[in-house]
Design an enzyme around this catalytic site. Structure first.
Site, PDB file in Angstrom:
ATOM      1  N   TYR A  18     -43.420  46.623  32.315  1.00 21.62           N
ATOM      2  CA  TYR A  18     -42.537  47.348  31.729  1.00 21.62           C
ATOM      3  C   TYR A  18     -41.887  48.357  32.333  1.00 21.62           C
ATOM      4  O   TYR A  18     -42.509  49.425  32.917  1.00 21.62           O
ATOM      5  CB  TYR A  18     -43.328  47.963  30.502  1.00 21.62           C
TER       6      TYR A  18
ATOM      7  N   HIS B 287     -50.183  37.855  31.146  1.00 22.26           N
ATOM      8  CA  HIS B 287     -48.938  38.253  30.225  1.00 22.26           C
ATOM      9  C   HIS B 287     -48.249  36.971  29.606  1.00 22.26           C
ATOM     10  O   HIS B 287     -48.151  36.603  28.389  1.00 22.26           O
ATOM     11  CB  HIS B 287     -47.892  39.123  30.887  1.00 22.26           C
TER      12      HIS B 287
ATOM     13  N   PHE C  76     -38.459  46.120  11.320  1.00 22.22           N
ATOM     14  CA  PHE C  76     -37.903  45.562   9.913  1.00 22.22           C
ATOM     15  C   PHE C  76     -38.626  46.014   8.767  1.00 22.22           C
ATOM     16  O   PHE C  76     -38.237  46.266   7.641  1.00 22.22           O
ATOM     17  CB  PHE C  76     -37.726  44.082  10.090  1.00 22.22           C
TER      18      PHE C  76
END
Length: 339
Positions: A54, A123, A208
Site C-alpha cells: 500500500y 495477500h 456505496f
C-alpha cells in the site's frame, strides 16, 4: 467488546488503513493520517490493517506500514497489527518460500516499528508458489514468535482447506458486504466450524452502502480503485439503488446511518466477522467504529435479510482472486485489480 480471529482478540470493528496511502485518490497529509489512526484507537479500535504494497503507486512500497507503525507506536502492545505479503516465483527460486517470507517480514516489521506482527496475510495466492509450502513456513514464523497468526485473502474454500490443514489459519480477508455475499455459502461455514475469523474488506462496498455515492459521482483518475469496482459503474449504481432505499428505511427507524447499519448487519449475523472499513475521513472512521454499538434484534435481522434476498444485485466481483505472475488475477473473469 471483543471478537476472536482464532486465538487473536480484536475489537468488533477494525480499521482498514489503505486509504491513507493508496486506492481512493488524493490522500490526507501525514499528520492527519497519524492523528486519525490514533483517534480510532481512542475510540476503542484495537485492530489495524495494512499491507507492504500500500502506497507504491503514489509513494513507495511500505508507505502505509510506516504511517501505521508511527501512529500505533505509543500503544503497540495494546493493538493487533495485520499486514500482507506477496511473494513471487523468482524470489522462491532464489531464496525458498521461507527465506522469501522472512525477508518481506523483516522489512514490514522495520516499517511498523515492531518485532512481531500479529496477523500476517498472504495477500494473494500465487499459483506458481505451492500454498502448502507457504503454510508450512508461516507455521515456523509462528513457532518463533515472529507472527502470532496468519491468514489468506480472496481465497476459495478449497484453497483455505489446503492451507489450514498444514498450519491453522487465523483469518480470511475476503470481500464481503451486502452486495457481495458469496462468503455466506462458501467460506463462512468452514470458518465458523474451525474458529477462523472472517475479516471483510470493503464492508460498505467502497462507500456505496453509505448512500453518499450516485451514478453522477466522479472518482479520481489516478489511484482510485472505485473506477474498477463493478457495483460502482454508473449503470450499476442506478440499478442498485433499491438496496439504498431499503437501508434508508431501516437506518431511519434505528436512528443510525446506512453505513453503520450495513456493518451492524454483518456483526449481528456472525460472531466471527470483524469488518475493516477504510476511510480517509476521521468523522467517517469514528462513525464506522460506532456501528459496534448498534443492536439489531433477531426479528429485525430476519426482516432485513428477507428484504435483501428479494433484491437483485447488479455487478459482481467475487471472492476468488489468485496471482499467476499478475497483480490481482481473478481466476473466473481474468480481470486485473489494483487493490
Amino acid at each position: 467488546m471483543t471478537r476472536y480471529l482464532r486465538k487473536i482478540a480484536v475489537s468488533d470493528v477494525g480499521m482498514g488503513c489503505m486509504g491513507f496511502s493508496h486506492g481512493y485518490g488524493t490522500v490526507p497529509d501525514h499528520d492527519e493520517a497519524v492523528d486519525s489512526i490514533r483517534a480510532a484507537y481512542q475510540a476503542g479500535c484495537t485492530f489495524f490493517d495494512t499491507a507492504e504494497g500500500y502506497g507504491k503507486e503514489r509513494f513507495s512500497p511500505g508507505h502505509n506500514e510506516q504511517l501505521v507503525g508511527e501512529a500505533v507506536h505509543p500503544f503497540r502492545n495494546q493493538v493487533v497489527l495485520a499486514t500482507k505479503v506477496r511473494i513471487e516465483p523468482e524470489e522462491v527460486a532464489e531464496y525458498g518460500v521461507e527465506g522469501a517470507l522472512r525477508h518481506h517480514l523483516a522489512l514490514s516489521m522495520e516499517k511498523l516499528q515492531t518485532d512481531y506482527v500479529d496477523l500476517y496475510y498472504l495477500h494473494r495466492v500465487n499459483e506458481d508458489v505451492a500454498l502448502s509450502d507457504v503454510s508450512l513456513a508461516m507455521g515456523k514464523l509462528i513457532d518463533q514468535g515472529l507472527i502470532r497468526g496468519w491468514g489468506l485473502s480472496q481465497v476459495s474454500l478449497d484453497l483455505l482447506k489446503e492451507a489450514d490443514q498444514v498450519t491453522p489459519v487465523s483469518a480470511v480477508q475476503n470481500l464481503y458486504n451486502m452486495l457481495e455475499r458469496d462468503c455466506e455459502q462458501t467460506i463462512q461455514p468452514y470458518c465458523l466450524e474451525n474458529g477462523i475469523g472472517l475479516v471483510p474488506f470493503s464492508p460498505i462496498a467502497s462507500g456505496f452502502l453509505s448512500g453518499q455515492l450516485h451514478s453522477t459521482s466522479q472518482f479520481e483518475k489516478v489511484d482510485d480503485v472505485r473506477n474498477w469496482v463493478p457495483q460502482l459503474s454508473q449503470e450499476n449504481m442506478d440499478k442498485n439503488q433499491p438496496v439504498i432505499h431499503l437501508l434508508n428505511q431501516f437506518a431511519e427507524a434505528k436512528g443510525v446511518t446506512t453505513a453503520q447499519l450495513s456493518l451492524a448487519w454483518m456483526l449481528a449475523k456472525y460472531p466471527n466477522v470483524v469488518p475493516i472499513p477504510g476511510s480517509k475521513n476521521r468523522a467517517r472512521i469514528l462513525e464506522n467504529l460506532a456501528a459496534a454499538q448498534v443492536d439489531l434484534a433477531p426479528v429485525e435481522m430476519q426482516r432485513l435479510d428477507t428484504a435483501l434476498n428479494e433484491l437483485t444485485i447488479h455487478g459482481h466481483r467475487g471472492t476468488v482472486e489468485v496471482e499467476n505472475r499478475q497483480v490481482g488475477y481473478n481466476r473466473a473473469t481474468h480481470t486485473k485489480w489494483t487493490n
